[in-house]
Scaffold this active site. Sequence first.
Site, PDB file in Angstrom:
ATOM      1  NE  ARG A  12      -1.391   2.597   2.819  1.00 11.46           N
ATOM      2  CZ  ARG A  12      -0.900   3.715   3.303  1.00 11.46           C
ATOM      3  NH1 ARG A  12      -0.675   4.762   2.516  1.00 11.46           N
ATOM      4  NH2 ARG A  12      -0.585   3.818   4.579  1.00 11.46           N
ATOM      5  CG  ASP A  13       3.079   4.364   3.084  1.00 15.50           C
ATOM      6  OD1 ASP A  13       3.483   5.161   2.222  1.00 15.50           O
ATOM      7  OD2 ASP A  13       2.923   4.693   4.267  1.00 15.50           O
ATOM      8  CG  HIS A 204       2.482   4.882   9.189  1.00 14.71           C
ATOM      9  ND1 HIS A 204       1.975   3.876   8.389  1.00 14.71           N
ATOM     10  CD2 HIS A 204       3.009   5.790   8.326  1.00 14.71           C
ATOM     11  CE1 HIS A 204       2.186   4.163   7.124  1.00 14.71           C
ATOM     12  NE2 HIS A 204       2.816   5.327   7.043  1.00 14.71           N
ATOM     13  CG  HIS A 206       6.977   7.834   6.028  1.00 11.79           C
ATOM     14  ND1 HIS A 206       7.057   7.295   4.755  1.00 11.79           N
ATOM     15  CD2 HIS A 206       5.708   7.609   6.454  1.00 11.79           C
ATOM     16  CE1 HIS A 206       5.874   6.786   4.437  1.00 11.79           C
ATOM     17  NE2 HIS A 206       5.040   6.963   5.433  1.00 11.79           N
ATOM     18  CB  CYS A 237       1.819  10.606   1.536  1.00 15.73           C
ATOM     19  SG  CYS A 237       0.311  11.445   1.051  1.00 15.73           S
ATOM     20  CG  ASN A 246       6.364   3.484   5.334  1.00 13.14           C
ATOM     21  OD1 ASN A 246       6.084   3.615   4.167  1.00 13.14           O
ATOM     22  ND2 ASN A 246       5.511   3.717   6.301  1.00 13.14           N
TER      23      ASN A 246
HETATM   24  N1  COA Z   1     -13.153   4.511  -5.057  1.00  9.56           N
HETATM   25  C1  COA Z   1     -13.200   4.669  -6.402  1.00  9.56           C
HETATM   26  N2  COA Z   1     -13.469   5.826  -7.004  1.00  9.56           N
HETATM   27  C2  COA Z   1     -13.739   6.862  -6.208  1.00  9.56           C
HETATM   28  C3  COA Z   1     -13.735   6.765  -4.815  1.00  9.56           C
HETATM   29  C4  COA Z   1     -13.412   5.523  -4.225  1.00  9.56           C
HETATM   30  N3  COA Z   1     -13.320   5.339  -2.917  1.00  9.56           N
HETATM   31  N4  COA Z   1     -14.031   7.963  -4.307  1.00  9.56           N
HETATM   32  C5  COA Z   1     -14.217   8.797  -5.340  1.00  9.56           C
HETATM   33  N5  COA Z   1     -14.053   8.117  -6.490  1.00  9.56           N
HETATM   34  C6  COA Z   1     -14.133   8.658  -7.860  1.00  9.56           C
HETATM   35  C7  COA Z   1     -15.445   9.304  -8.178  1.00  9.56           C
HETATM   36  O1  COA Z   1     -16.337   8.374  -8.694  1.00  9.56           O
HETATM   37  C8  COA Z   1     -15.045  10.350  -9.204  1.00  9.56           C
HETATM   38  O2  COA Z   1     -14.854   9.730 -10.434  1.00  9.56           O
HETATM   39  P1  COA Z   1     -15.274  10.459 -11.800  1.00  9.56           P
HETATM   40  O3  COA Z   1     -14.376  11.660 -11.888  1.00  9.56           O
HETATM   41  O4  COA Z   1     -15.009   9.431 -12.840  1.00  9.56           O
HETATM   42  O5  COA Z   1     -16.704  10.833 -11.617  1.00  9.56           O
HETATM   43  C9  COA Z   1     -13.687  10.793  -8.717  1.00  9.56           C
HETATM   44  O6  COA Z   1     -13.164   9.711  -7.967  1.00  9.56           O
HETATM   45  C10 COA Z   1     -13.753  12.031  -7.856  1.00  9.56           C
HETATM   46  O7  COA Z   1     -14.704  11.839  -6.836  1.00  9.56           O
HETATM   47  P2  COA Z   1     -14.991  12.917  -5.698  1.00  9.56           P
HETATM   48  O8  COA Z   1     -15.968  12.342  -4.733  1.00  9.56           O
HETATM   49  O9  COA Z   1     -15.313  14.253  -6.348  1.00  9.56           O
HETATM   50  O10 COA Z   1     -13.635  12.948  -4.967  1.00  9.56           O
HETATM   51  P3  COA Z   1     -12.520  14.070  -4.932  1.00  9.56           P
HETATM   52  O11 COA Z   1     -12.033  14.389  -6.291  1.00  9.56           O
HETATM   53  O12 COA Z   1     -12.990  15.141  -4.033  1.00  9.56           O
HETATM   54  O13 COA Z   1     -11.350  13.224  -4.217  1.00  9.56           O
HETATM   55  C11 COA Z   1     -10.932  11.342  -2.751  1.00  9.56           C
HETATM   56  C12 COA Z   1     -11.529  12.703  -2.913  1.00  9.56           C
HETATM   57  C13 COA Z   1     -10.928  11.007  -1.280  1.00  9.56           C
HETATM   58  C14 COA Z   1     -11.782  10.326  -3.494  1.00  9.56           C
HETATM   59  C15 COA Z   1      -9.535  11.299  -3.352  1.00  9.56           C
HETATM   60  O14 COA Z   1      -8.832  12.447  -2.960  1.00  9.56           O
HETATM   61  C16 COA Z   1      -8.754  10.081  -2.928  1.00  9.56           C
HETATM   62  O15 COA Z   1      -9.098   8.972  -3.263  1.00  9.56           O
HETATM   63  N6  COA Z   1      -7.659  10.280  -2.189  1.00  9.56           N
HETATM   64  C17 COA Z   1      -6.836   9.213  -1.747  1.00  9.56           C
HETATM   65  C18 COA Z   1      -5.642   9.755  -1.086  1.00  9.56           C
HETATM   66  C19 COA Z   1      -4.651   8.678  -0.761  1.00  9.56           C
HETATM   67  O16 COA Z   1      -4.838   7.497  -0.946  1.00  9.56           O
HETATM   68  N7  COA Z   1      -3.505   9.138  -0.282  1.00  9.56           N
HETATM   69  C20 COA Z   1      -2.422   8.312   0.039  1.00  9.56           C
HETATM   70  C21 COA Z   1      -2.557   7.700   1.374  1.00  9.56           C
HETATM   71  S1  COA Z   1      -1.816   8.676   2.626  1.00  9.56           S
HETATM   72 ZN    ZN Z   2       2.959   6.354   5.266  1.00  7.37          ZN
END
Ligand code: COA
Ligand code: ZN
Length: 306
Positions: A12-13, A204, A206, A237, A246
């Site tokens: 994952r990370d 956790h 890094h 991240c 990490n």
């Molecule tokens: N799984 C799959 N697709 C997802 C989803 C999920 N959990 N959440 C949102 N989406 C999709 C939506 O369907 C949309 O798709 P589209 O553009 O094709 O319509 C798109 O993502 C944007 O959705 P929205 O609700 O507007 O989200 P956002 O653009 O505000 O982004 C998050 C918010 C949370 C979804 C996004 O920032 C994210 O996934 N971040 C993950 C961060 C991460 O993993 N960081 C590393 C770990 S520290």
């Molecule tokens: Zn981390």
Amino acid sequence: MTRLYVHEVVTRDGFQIEPRFIPTEEKIVLVDRLSETGLHKIEVTSFVSPKAVPALADAEAVMAGIRRHPAVGYVALVANPRGAERAAAARVDEIVLVLSVSESHNRANVRRSTEESFAGFAEIMRALDGTGVKVACGMATTFGCPFEGYQPLDRILRFVDRLVGLGVGSIALADTVGMGDPRQVRDVCSEVRARFPEYEFALHLHNTRGMGLANVLSGLEAGITHYESSLGGLGGCPFAPGATGNVCTEDLVHMLHQMGHDTGVDLDRLIAAARGLPALVGHDVPGQVMKAGKSTDLHPLPPQLR
Ligand code: COA
Ligand code: ZN
């Protein structure tokens, strides 16, 4: 010596920040290999937006493909209710809600305020009630934020309190970009442990500034028994400038074993798995014990000295 628990986060990370997409089948092979090493938990993937983190767009396929060891908890990171729904459908044992202590990193990472994140978590807790899926939280930027700097202790404690109140079962205090130093980590961990003595906290860390294993020692001093780490020291991240790997799992386990702690982990198997990483990711990795060998691996005397 204390029994300690190691949670592996490489798939994952580690993989979320790799520029090359690691093929699904290779992720599965690595998780299966890690499942045989005695690790307590494996954070397999994230059920986040594939646009945000394309490297983990195959979360369902990875979860469906792995062979589950009964003694291992299989965990996935989740940022919103949609992610929790996907993770539950993929039958993860536990989800890790991601939340940043700092407002700006929360926005950079999940594009919402911390209040909005908390509101989503309440919804997730309700949706998962009765499903048997456990819930943890990873509290990013606990020991410093790349945009705002250090976070006040009372804010950290308030966030912990709210998560405990929501029914979240454990919390990983995360040092997202390695800003924590050994004194600060000991102080923060001691405070949260004193305030929530029965609660399960993980660290956790890094190693971005070379303080990772020193901070583990501080965690041990403060009574933390769960540590998250990444094979080969991969990780970071994608939404935190300057993020790097990490604390390295096999270096961590090596240190803990040298100190006489019990982790239940087979270090030789872990090192063997780590040695496969450079070929998998296509570059050198930061791990040190995988290169140097264990402290107990002695070398033959040079012939002239025999
Ligand atoms: N799984 C799959 N697709 C997802 C989803 C999920 N959990 N959440 C949102 N989406 C999709 C939506 O369907 C949309 O798709 P589209 O553009 O094709 O319509 C798109 O993502 C944007 O959705 P929205 O609700 O507007 O989200 P956002 O653009 O505000 O982004 C998050 C918010 C949370 C979804 C996004 O920032 C994210 O996934 N971040 C993950 C961060 C991460 O993993 N960081 C590393 C770990 S520290
Ligand atoms: Zn981390």
